[in-house]
Every structure is written in C-alpha cells, then in structure tokens.
Motif scaffolding. Structure first.
Motif, PDB file in Angstrom:
ATOM      1  N   VAL A 286      44.602  12.987  30.777  1.00  0.00           N
ATOM      2  CA  VAL A 286      44.834  11.920  31.754  1.00  0.00           C
ATOM      3  C   VAL A 286      43.640  11.808  32.697  1.00  0.00           C
ATOM      4  N   VAL A 287      43.166  12.951  33.186  1.00  0.00           N
ATOM      5  CA  VAL A 287      42.026  12.959  34.113  1.00  0.00           C
ATOM      6  C   VAL A 287      40.776  12.415  33.420  1.00  0.00           C
ATOM      7  N   SER A 288      40.528  12.860  32.186  1.00  0.00           N
ATOM      8  CA  SER A 288      39.337  12.411  31.459  1.00  0.00           C
ATOM      9  C   SER A 288      39.351  10.908  31.233  1.00  0.00           C
ATOM     10  N   THR A 289      40.513  10.388  30.829  1.00  0.00           N
ATOM     11  CA  THR A 289      40.630   8.953  30.593  1.00  0.00           C
ATOM     12  C   THR A 289      40.442   8.179  31.885  1.00  0.00           C
ATOM     13  N   PHE A 290      41.014   8.698  32.972  1.00  0.00           N
ATOM     14  CA  PHE A 290      40.864   8.044  34.277  1.00  0.00           C
ATOM     15  C   PHE A 290      39.406   8.030  34.696  1.00  0.00           C
ATOM     16  N   GLN A 291      38.697   9.134  34.506  1.00  0.00           N
ATOM     17  CA  GLN A 291      37.295   9.219  34.916  1.00  0.00           C
ATOM     18  C   GLN A 291      36.418   8.269  34.108  1.00  0.00           C
ATOM     19  N   GLU A 292      36.805   8.049  32.861  1.00  0.00           N
ATOM     20  CA  GLU A 292      36.023   7.158  32.007  1.00  0.00           C
ATOM     21  C   GLU A 292      36.171   5.702  32.406  1.00  0.00           C
TER      22      GLU A 292
END
Length: 212
Positions: free
Chosen positions: A139-145
């Motif tokens: 979730v964090v990785s997708t949000f950061q992208e």
C-alpha cells in the motif's frame, strides 16, 4: 465485563473455516454469530434479519459465486457500522485496493499466526486498520508511486507554459492568441496536463503544479 464482539466468517475452504471457527469461538473474546462457505448464504443471513448484532466480518476473497469483495460492497452501504477484514492468500495490489475501496478496513494474509489474527480482530473492532506487513508495504509503495507528481518532470515546456497562462486566469482563446497556437491545441495540451497530473479540473491541476 465487556460484552463479546459479534463476528461472522465467510471462508469456502472447510479446513480453514473450521480452524477459524475454533480459534475465534475458543478465544473467549468474540461471539461467533455464524460461519459461511459462500457470500450468498451470508447475504441471506443478513436479509433475514439474523445479523443485527454483528460488528465484524472476516471474509476470504476468492469464493464460489460472489467474491468477498462483492459481499463487502453489498453490505457496507447497508450496514456502514460493520467493520470488514479480508483474510486471503492474495497479496497483489489490485485485489488489496479493490477490497479497501469496497469498504474493507483490514487485510490479513492467511499465513498470519493465530495470536496475531486475534490481535488484528481486536484492532479492527477498536477502529484500527490491521494489515499484514507485506500488504502495508505494498500500500505504501503504491501510494509513493502515485501520490506526488513533479510537474517539472511530468510536463513538457509547452504544457508548463499553457498552465502558467491558465493560472493567471486567461481563457483558452486568450492563451491561444498569446502563444500563437489554435484553441483546439490549447485544449489538447490541457487534457494532457490533467492526465499527467491526475487532475480532474483546472483548480486541481494548478494546485498539484504548485501554482495555487
């Protein structure tokens, strides 16, 4: 003594369903209202008014017939106070975000130890959003992208120029006249700007570009 938290389980794998039933019923902390092998039976349970006390739903995603996500999407508008947690073997971003968008507040993988699962259910009932560490990282990785787009990198020189004129309140026609292009070309540039900045309107595009 606090009343037990009422919960239902939806899990089509009989072995896993029996394990969850024993774990939750044996915890002494939850009232297992029902356990189902499919979403349709769970829907019938609610439609018959047999689930008035239910506070939590623990559901698998891949079920025969309607999916767990379908069930969450059906029940959440009807009973918004109920908290939903997905228990799944799937950790791909597409399923995770579909579940969260449908109304799930938690997403736990099936390899979670039994004590951690009970902790997650308590966290859910207290207003938390428990997630397995792999899911939280995804979730964090997708949000950061996707959360931040640098307009200096995303937009062409001409698109930045159009956006600057737009920020000064100029109309499409005025922008076209000032930079010697057609009104249709201005419209095309603005469509591209909205798409690149993931903006729905002028105000949002200007805000994301730091011009408002």
């Amino acid at each position: 003594m606090n009343p037990l938290i009422s919960i239902i389980i939806i899990e089509d794998d009989e072995k896993i369903r029996n394990y969850l039933t024993a774990l939750i019923a044996g915890s002494g902390q939850f009232n297992l209202a029902a356990a189902f092998s499919n979403a349709e039976d769970a829907i019938s349970f609610f439609e018959k008014g047999l689930a008035t006390e239910v506070e939590l739903v623990l559901t698998d995603i891949q079920l025969p017939g309607k999916t767990g996500i379908d069930f969450i999407g059906w029940l959440k508008p009807v009973r918004p106070e109920i908290q939903f947690m997905v228990l799944s073997v799937y950790d791909d971003a597409d399923r995770v975000f579909k579940a969260l968008k449908a109304g799930a507040s938690g997403y736990i993988l099936k390899n979670t130890p039994s004590n951690k699962l009970i902790e997650a259910l308590h966290d859910l009932s207290s207003g938390g959003s428990p997630m397995s560490s792999q899911i939280a990282r995804k979730v964090v990785s997708t949000f950061q992208e996707t959360a931040y787009i640098d307009p200096q990198e995303a937009l062409s020189v001409r698109e930045k120029e159009v956006l600057e004129w737009l920020s000064k309140g100029y109309s499409y026609k005025e922008i076209a006249a000032n930079i010697y292009i057609s009104v249709e070309t201005v419209r095309t540039h603005i469509r591209n700007i909205y798409e690149k900045l993931h903006a729905r309107n002028r105000s949002e595009a200007l805000r994301k570009a730091g011009l408002r």
